[in-house]
Design an enzyme around this catalytic site. Structure first.
Site, short mmCIF file in Angstrom:
data_model
loop_
_atom_site.label_atom_id
_atom_site.label_comp_id
_atom_site.label_asym_id
_atom_site.label_seq_id
_atom_site.Cartn_x
_atom_site.Cartn_y
_atom_site.Cartn_z
N LYS A 162 0.83 -1.21 0.00
CA LYS A 162 0.00 0.00 0.00
C LYS A 162 0.86 1.26 0.00
CE LYS A 162 0.62 1.05 4.56
NZ LYS A 162 0.84 2.33 5.25
N THR A 197 -3.68 5.52 3.49
CA THR A 197 -2.35 5.96 3.08
C THR A 197 -2.38 6.71 1.75
OG1 THR A 197 -1.52 3.97 4.17
CG2 THR A 197 0.03 5.18 2.83
#
Length: 329
Positions: free
Chosen positions: A187, A244
């Site tokens: 991620k 994120t």
């Protein structure tokens, strides 16, 4: 529970603050001058400025003293510090169960954290990975957060999750250690890509498409490394990815934004002041994906920007001009 947190960056400090409400917590930093500052100032001015340590939070001195008698160890170093910390534990003959909060793939070896732990301490030590959508600043402030604890032993994972769980820091047990670690690692690569997308002003439609296709890449890669597909629809997968890629506190997203402005990677990292794990992880994921024949065009584009000096706009153009495929591919 007697808990020792090894690593006093933003994340280690935040977790120490959060867990000290219910447990006896010792926070240990590698550098003696940092330990002195934490003890004297009762805060971490470099990484969590203005966030006071609770009175109950202890600051460890020597490594051997800090880990002695701990019921649980929590390693919160950058990934590059995981193996050296494990070696110190092995040399000190420490046998306490441990969990880690570092994310990524080890440079050069491409190993996930649980593989590093098994190499250094053996496969039988009860251990696990704490991962999920969580910014350190918000955890330190006591804002509601939910994460996953994946362990190599189901009973240990469930027991530890229950012990550390609180109303504001909810922990869900999971038995997919590889999948949770892949989600937490890759991620960060997608967050760099999203920062590039936003920095180039490509719009919210493009951001949504990138995150969605990024999740497909993460799942393909994770399953190939032994992860379970449902994991990537949970907290350590899509949850961490969304946070994120969209949160202004994301260091990896900030790297992408700066790359889109034309700044060099060395300039960005020098001024960032924190570790952006996605930078090193990108190279390892791209290398492994190529070796395993896994299609990861977003990852390869980020790798070209970071390590082959390809302009961000050129890398994005190549992505946009790829031949159309079935969404399932």
């Amino acid at each position: 529970m007697k808990l020792t947190v090894l690593g006093a960056g933003a994340w280690g400090s935040a977790l120490a603050i959060a867990f000290s409400a219910s447990h006896t917590v010792t926070l240990w930093a590698r550098e003696p001058e940092v330990r002195r500052g934490l003890r004297d100032d009762r805060e971490n001015p470099r990484f969590l400025q203005g966030q006071r340590f609770p009175d109950a939070l202890l600051i460890g001195e020597e490594f051997e003293t800090a880990v002695a008698g701990a019921d649980l160890l929590l390693i919160a170093t950058p990934l590059s510090g995981l193996r050296p910390t494990l070696c110190r534990l092995r040399d000190a003959a420490v046998v306490s169960p441990l969990i880690w909060a570092c994310k990524g793939l080890e440079a050069e070896t491409g190993k996930l954290p649980h593989q590093i732990v098994a190499e250094e301490l053996g496969a039988q030590v009860p251990c696990g990975a704490l991962s999920g959508p969580s910014f350190a600043q918000e955890v330190a402030r006591g804002l509601p957060t939910a994460v996953t604890l994946a362990a190599n032993d189901t009973a240990f994972g469930q027991r530890t999750a229950r012990a550390l769980h609180s109303a504001h820091f909810r922990i869900y047990a999971n038995d997919d250690l590889a999948g949770v670690e892949v989600g937490g690692a890759v991620k960060n690569v997608m967050a760099i890509a999203t920062g590039v997308c936003d920095g180039l002003g490509l719009g919210l439609n493009a951001r949504a498409a990138l995150i969605t296709r990024g999740l497909a890449e993460i799942a393909r890669f994770g399953v190939a490394l032994g992860g379970q597909a449902p994991t990537f629809m949970g907290l350590a997968g899509i949850g961490d990815l969304i946070l994120t890629c969209t949160g202004d506190l994301s260091r990896n997203r900030r790297v992408g934004l700066e790359l889109a402005s034309g700044r060099t990677l060395s300039q960005i990292l020098r001024e960032l002041g924190h570790v952006a794990e996605g930078v090193g992880t990108t190279r390892e994921v791209a290398r492994l994906a190529s070796q395993l024949g896994i299609d990861m065009p977003i990852t390869q584009a980020v790798n070209a920007i970071l390590y082959r000096d390809e302009p961000a706009s050129s890398a994005v153009d190549k992505l946009l001009n790829r031949d159309p495929k079935s969404e399932a591919s």
